[in-house]
Motif scaffolding. Structure first.
Motif, PDB file in Angstrom:
ATOM      1  N   UNK A  98      50.098  40.793  53.973  1.00 24.08           N
ATOM      2  CA  UNK A  98      49.702  41.914  53.112  1.00 24.08           C
ATOM      3  C   UNK A  98      48.525  42.694  53.688  1.00 24.08           C
ATOM      4  N   UNK A 107      39.260  40.247  58.338  1.00 22.32           N
ATOM      5  CA  UNK A 107      39.279  39.117  57.410  1.00 22.32           C
ATOM      6  C   UNK A 107      38.538  37.932  58.033  1.00 22.32           C
TER       7      UNK A 107
ATOM      8  N   UNK B 112      44.512  31.528  56.107  1.00 23.18           N
ATOM      9  CA  UNK B 112      43.264  32.027  55.523  1.00 23.18           C
ATOM     10  C   UNK B 112      42.139  31.020  55.726  1.00 23.18           C
ATOM     11  N   UNK B 121      37.915  31.903  47.557  1.00 24.65           N
ATOM     12  CA  UNK B 121      38.181  33.051  48.410  1.00 24.65           C
ATOM     13  C   UNK B 121      39.690  33.207  48.631  1.00 24.65           C
ATOM     14  N   UNK B 125      42.001  36.377  47.980  1.00 25.49           N
ATOM     15  CA  UNK B 125      42.441  37.111  49.170  1.00 25.49           C
ATOM     16  C   UNK B 125      43.883  36.807  49.552  1.00 25.49           C
ATOM     17  N   UNK B 126      44.447  35.723  49.030  1.00 28.96           N
ATOM     18  CA  UNK B 126      45.835  35.398  49.376  1.00 28.96           C
ATOM     19  C   UNK B 126      46.721  35.342  48.118  1.00 28.96           C
ATOM     20  N   UNK B 129      46.912  38.939  45.885  1.00 28.00           N
ATOM     21  CA  UNK B 129      47.700  40.015  46.501  1.00 28.00           C
ATOM     22  C   UNK B 129      49.158  39.641  46.758  1.00 28.00           C
TER      23      UNK B 129
END
Lengths: 366, 223
Positions: A98, A107, B112, B121, B125-126, B129
């Motif tokens: 994404x 990131x 991640x 986090x 962030x994963x 989304x």
């Protein structure tokens, strides 16, 4: 054997654990920080399991892992993956779907820059690495819009930018075809020269290994041994691994009419399919044992163009009872030929015999 | 009639927002296997099979002046309706959220973590989304389902204009008193809005169909 906790620096790995019913991972080595250490062995020998253990993705009980005297795992401690200062590039799927390529790089930078304050998207460092890895055009695209090679290059750029203490590369080129692989290999070399930290590079290609490694961690059935002598590990006299040798060669001429090019190996000329190298450029030629056949007399009018005078050094009977591997000396360089025992007997092969080696195929590796 | 429409929309919006948080929270704290997970899942699924009047009846007992929660004074109030709606619509919101989070490949979490993201986090962030469509589908179905609710509301809310008289209850009353022209208008409105909401949801609801996968082996994976 070193005492737990007393060893200084390096990546210390002590694991002895059953991964599944047929494989036991066993290692007790300290890998020096400087340089690239290849992890070499057959598929299913436990290479990825080792890297995942180092990254903290797989937890093996009783393992001891430390880096630069910082304990990552022992009986009492377990440092979680996100707290280990490492980068890990896998065979594929190294980018979050994404996020764009640039967002993927940022990131990691945003979260890893407690170790590396320099890296942001608009500084010189960033631009330099993006250029080095040739991913300038990819930055604003999403992973689905990138080719396999581009994705791997973005992941490698990210790994380089985060300046990890430890870089784990798990066959980062394996998902690519041979041309792409040859294209990307120089980038790995670049990373090696740019990054002053420990790199573990999993491969089962001897070509990549011979080109990149400073030392090699050999694995057989889950059992690891570290060796500083790459060449004797790579081409030992007594294992049944595919016998490939790498020759240094030079492109001397082109024959566009036939689509061929002429290469020079130690004064001898070989003709190969033209694969676009410039005249005068130095290339490595990889010749595997199965592509070499032998003839006692110089064959005339054979479809095989490439003949090298050779002397038999030794014969090695293979475990399959039918074939035999012949170690040859070609103007001081070694070459393996794999032939049938029947032929060997017909030709009365023995050490010291002079004959002709016919090269059926050879691959140019970067 | 406008009062009832506004009240319905307000109830549906509020319930949906609460449901999104509650469903996500339950998914995150619930163990991924074992007897507790089975029990909680079963309880949450009850509204799918029980007549709404049964849920309404028990809620009424709890909230009534003689019930254990009488001091909250929630029976026949808007707040009481919100509680009823949340319980009644929970499985409809929980399922798409759960399915879409479970469909996220474990390798994304690992990736991640490798890039330095901790558990919280990784959720932002994963998980969020990548499960976005599931959350959107959950919100739409939660909204639509609350809008169409009748039995629970009638039991615990009654029919107080401006307080508990939502669209479906008003419709019932209109038919009772024989005001068919108004009932037509209201029914058509509900039919059309439901159709539009479902059409909208189909755009986001592929993850409804994703089959359950195994529990992630990666320890930090679930959040």
């Amino acid at each position: 054997m070193r005492e737990v906790g007393t060893s200084t620096s390096g990546l210390v790995l002590k694991i002895d654990c059953e991964i599944n019913s047929s494989l036991r991972l066993s290692i007790d080595e300290a890998i020096p920080i400087q340089g690239l250490c290849a992890v070499y062995g057959e598929s299913g020998a436990g290479k990825t399991s080792l890297l995942r253990a180092i990254a903290g993705l797989n937890v093996y009980s009783g393992a001891y892992i430390s880096y630069k005297d910082e304990i990552w795992q022992d009986k009492a401690h377990f440092k979680q993956t996100h707290k280990r200062n490492l980068a890990y590039v896998m065979q594929e799927a190294n980018l979050l779907p994404h996020l764009t390529a640039k967002q993927n790089i940022l990131f990691a930078l945003k979260r890893r820059n407690q170790w590396n304050k320099k890296a942001t998207s608009d500084n010189v460092e960033f631009q330099k690495v993006i250029e080095l890895m040739g991913v300038g055009d990819c930055l604003d695209r999403y992973p689905v819009q990138l080719s396999g090679g581009e994705k791997q290059r973005v992941a490698l750029a990210r790994a380089l930018l985060t300046q990890p203490d430890l870089l784990l590369l798990d066959e980062p080129l394996s998902a690519l075809d041979d041309n792409r692989k040859a294209e990307l290999l120089p980038y790995i070399e670049l990373i090696k020269s740019e990054l002053q930290s420990c790199i573990l590079y999993v491969t089962h290609s001897k070509r990549e290994l011979a080109k990149l490694a400073d030392r090699v961690l050999m694995v057989e059935q889950g059992r690891y041994t570290l060796s500083e002598d790459i060449y004797s590990s790579l081409f030992p006299g007594d294992t049944a691994l595919a016998k490939e040798v790498v020759f240094a060669a030079k492109v001397v001429a082109k024959e566009p009419k036939w689509g061929m090019q002429v290469l020079d190996i130690a004064g001898r000329q070989l003709r190969l399919k033209d694969s676009g190298e410039r005249i005068g450029s130095a290339v490595n030629l990889c010749i595997s044992a199965k592509d070499v056949s032998l003839s006692l007399e110089r064959p005339e009018r054979s479809s095989i163009l490439n003949l090298l005078p050779a002397t038999v050094i030794s014969l090695q009977e293979m475990p399959d009872d039918f074939s035999i591997d012949v170690l040859l000396d070609v103007s001081g360089q070694r070459l393996w030929a794999s032939i049938s025992r029947f032929s060997a007997q017909q030709m009365s092969l023995e050490a010291g015999l002079d004959l002709w080696a016919q090269i059926k195929a050879a691959a140019i590796v970067a | 009639m406008l009062e009832a429409i506004l009240l319905s929309v307000k109830l549906a919006l509020l319930s949906t927002v609460l449901l999104l948080f509650i469903a996500t929270f339950i998914y995150l704290v619930l163990p991924k296997q074992g007897i507790l997970q089975n029990l909680v899942n079963t309880v949450m699924m009850l509204p799918l099979v029980l007549p709404p009047t049964v849920i309404g009846f028990y809620l009424l007992l709890f909230l009534s002046p003689q019930g254990p929660l009488a001091s909250w004074q929630l029976a026949f109030t808007f707040e009481g309706l919100v509680i009823g709606s949340v319980i009644y619509s929970l499985p409809f919101v929980y399922q798409p959220i759960r399915n879409s989070i479970m469909a996220i490949e474990n390798s994304h979490y690992e990736l991640a973590a490798i890039m330095g993201a901790g558990p919280l986090d990784r959720f932002f962030s994963v998980t969020l989304p990548l499960a976005r469509n599931g959350f959107i589908a959950a919100a739409i179905i939660g909204f639509a389902h609350t809008l169409g609710e009748f039995g629970v509301i009638l039991m615990i809310g009654g029919n107080i204009p401006g307080e508990t008289q939502v669209l479906s209850v008003l419709l019932y009353e209109l038919v009772e008193v024989g005001d068919y022209p108004s009932a037509h208008k209201l029914s058509a409105l509900l039919l059309l809005s439901s159709f539009c909401l479902l059409l909208l949801m189909s755009r986001f609801s592929e993850s409804w169909l994703v089959k359950e996968s195994a529990t992630p082996a990666f320890k930090g994976g679930q959040n």
